[in-house]
Scaffold this motif. Structure first.
Motif, short mmCIF file in Angstrom:
data_model
loop_
_atom_site.label_atom_id
_atom_site.label_comp_id
_atom_site.label_asym_id
_atom_site.label_seq_id
_atom_site.Cartn_x
_atom_site.Cartn_y
_atom_site.Cartn_z
N ARG A 17 11.57 -2.95 -1.41
CA ARG A 17 12.52 -1.91 -1.01
C ARG A 17 11.88 -0.92 -0.04
N ALA A 18 12.62 -0.55 1.00
CA ALA A 18 12.10 0.37 2.00
C ALA A 18 11.96 1.78 1.43
N ALA A 19 10.93 2.49 1.88
CA ALA A 19 10.71 3.88 1.45
C ALA A 19 11.42 4.83 2.42
N ASN A 20 11.88 5.96 1.90
CA ASN A 20 12.51 7.00 2.72
C ASN A 20 11.60 8.22 2.77
N GLU A 21 11.91 9.13 3.68
CA GLU A 21 11.12 10.37 3.79
C GLU A 21 11.14 11.13 2.47
N SER A 22 12.26 11.05 1.73
CA SER A 22 12.38 11.79 0.48
C SER A 22 11.48 11.22 -0.62
N ASP A 23 10.96 10.00 -0.41
CA ASP A 23 10.07 9.40 -1.41
C ASP A 23 8.65 9.95 -1.32
N PHE A 24 8.31 10.58 -0.21
CA PHE A 24 6.99 11.18 -0.06
C PHE A 24 6.97 12.54 -0.76
N SER A 25 5.85 12.89 -1.35
CA SER A 25 5.75 14.16 -2.07
C SER A 25 4.37 14.78 -1.84
N GLY A 26 4.24 16.01 -2.28
CA GLY A 26 2.95 16.69 -2.19
C GLY A 26 2.47 16.90 -0.77
N GLY A 27 3.40 17.09 0.15
CA GLY A 27 3.02 17.34 1.54
C GLY A 27 2.76 16.08 2.34
N ARG A 28 2.83 14.94 1.72
CA ARG A 28 2.63 13.70 2.45
C ARG A 28 3.87 13.37 3.27
N ARG A 29 3.66 12.63 4.35
CA ARG A 29 4.77 12.20 5.19
C ARG A 29 4.42 10.87 5.82
N ALA A 30 5.42 10.19 6.30
CA ALA A 30 5.19 8.89 6.93
C ALA A 30 4.39 9.06 8.21
N PRO A 31 3.45 8.17 8.52
CA PRO A 31 2.69 8.25 9.77
C PRO A 31 3.63 8.24 10.97
N ASP A 32 3.31 9.02 11.99
CA ASP A 32 4.17 9.12 13.16
C ASP A 32 4.37 7.78 13.87
N ASP A 33 3.33 6.92 13.81
CA ASP A 33 3.42 5.66 14.56
C ASP A 33 3.95 4.50 13.71
N ALA A 34 4.41 4.80 12.49
CA ALA A 34 4.83 3.74 11.58
C ALA A 34 6.27 3.32 11.82
N ASP A 35 6.51 2.02 11.76
CA ASP A 35 7.86 1.47 11.79
C ASP A 35 8.47 1.71 10.40
N PRO A 36 9.57 2.45 10.29
CA PRO A 36 10.15 2.76 8.97
C PRO A 36 10.42 1.52 8.13
N ILE A 41 8.35 0.70 -1.03
CA ILE A 41 8.11 1.16 -2.39
C ILE A 41 7.61 -0.05 -3.19
N ILE A 42 6.51 0.11 -3.91
CA ILE A 42 5.98 -1.00 -4.69
C ILE A 42 5.65 -0.53 -6.11
N GLU A 43 6.15 -1.24 -7.09
CA GLU A 43 5.91 -0.89 -8.49
C GLU A 43 4.90 -1.80 -9.15
N ASP A 44 4.68 -2.97 -8.59
CA ASP A 44 3.74 -3.95 -9.14
C ASP A 44 2.33 -3.61 -8.66
N THR A 45 1.52 -3.03 -9.55
CA THR A 45 0.18 -2.60 -9.15
C THR A 45 -0.73 -3.79 -8.81
N THR A 46 -0.52 -4.91 -9.48
CA THR A 46 -1.34 -6.09 -9.18
C THR A 46 -1.05 -6.60 -7.78
N LEU A 47 0.24 -6.66 -7.44
CA LEU A 47 0.62 -7.10 -6.09
C LEU A 47 0.09 -6.12 -5.05
N ARG A 48 0.18 -4.82 -5.36
CA ARG A 48 -0.31 -3.81 -4.42
C ARG A 48 -1.79 -4.04 -4.13
N THR A 49 -2.59 -4.28 -5.16
CA THR A 49 -4.02 -4.52 -4.98
C THR A 49 -4.26 -5.75 -4.10
N LYS A 50 -3.52 -6.82 -4.36
CA LYS A 50 -3.68 -8.04 -3.56
C LYS A 50 -3.35 -7.80 -2.09
#
Length: 204
Positions: A17-36, A41-50
């Motif tokens: 699932r794609a992340a939105n600007e509202s998903d960022f918190s604590g002052g974080r924001r999407a990189p300016d050069d990133a393709d939205p 959004i990733i919930e599977d920590t094992t997949l994230r590590t891989k």
């Protein structure tokens, strides 16, 4: 990791699932050069590590302890994600000091469907040519040895049988070497631009 395995991981990452600007918190924001579309959004920590270890993804935000925030990654379709994540707000950048690619640069680096079709057609053409050439040579040796065996005896007959066995084994092994030879020839074709995408294909 094998190319096919990395490609499967990339497909799983792109399906998240794609992340939105509202998903960022604590002052974080999407990189300016990133393709939205490459922020997920990733919930599977094992997949994230891989994904991070395979340099398919960079961590942009990760829950710490009891935090109720989204785990967000940035996908790098060209397998060139920075080695360390941005979870703490800092990024090491790609290895050897190379600047990170922008989303537009990454898109240009990926082949089009037409380019991959052109490359696959060329592989098949060369494979067919190599297979014909090698089969003709080996089949000629086999036929010659079959006829020779009839007029031989003793040690000469034994040697001919051994050579015939070798030729038959080569005939069975032809298929294994045909694709490798096709890749080698295409890599040497400087006037064939799609050869740049050979690294995206398995060689077996």
């Amino acid at each position: 990791m094998a190319v096919a395995a990395r490609q499967r991981l990339l497909e799983r990452a792109l399906a998240l699932r794609a992340a939105n600007e509202s998903d960022f918190s604590g002052g974080r924001r999407a990189p300016d050069d990133a393709d939205p579309s490459l922020l997920k959004i990733i919930e599977d920590t094992t997949l994230r590590t891989k994904l991070v270890e395979a340099r398919i993804a960079e961590g942009l935000q990760s829950p710490k302890g009891p935090q109720k925030i989204a785990s967000i990654i940035r996908i790098y379709p060209n397998f060139d994600a920075p080695e360390r994540s941005r979870d703490n707000g800092r990024s090491s950048g790609p290895r050897q000091g190379k600047p990170a690619r922008t989303a537009r640069q990454t898109a240009r680096a990926l082949p089009s469907v037409e380019q991959m079709e052109h490359l696959c057609r060329r592989i098949r053409e060369i494979e067919a040519s190599v297979a014909r050439d090698r089969a003709t040579e080996v089949d000629g040796r086999i036929e010659h040895l079959k006829h020779a065996v009839a007029g031989l005896g003793g040690e000469e007959l034994e040697a001919a049988y051994a050579e015939l066995g070798t030729a038959l084994a080569e005939r069975r092994a032809l298929a294994a070497g045909v694709r490798a030879e096709a890749f080698r020839r295409i890599e040497a074709e400087a006037d064939f631009p799609p050869r740049a995408f050979l690294s995206l294909l398995a060689r077996k």
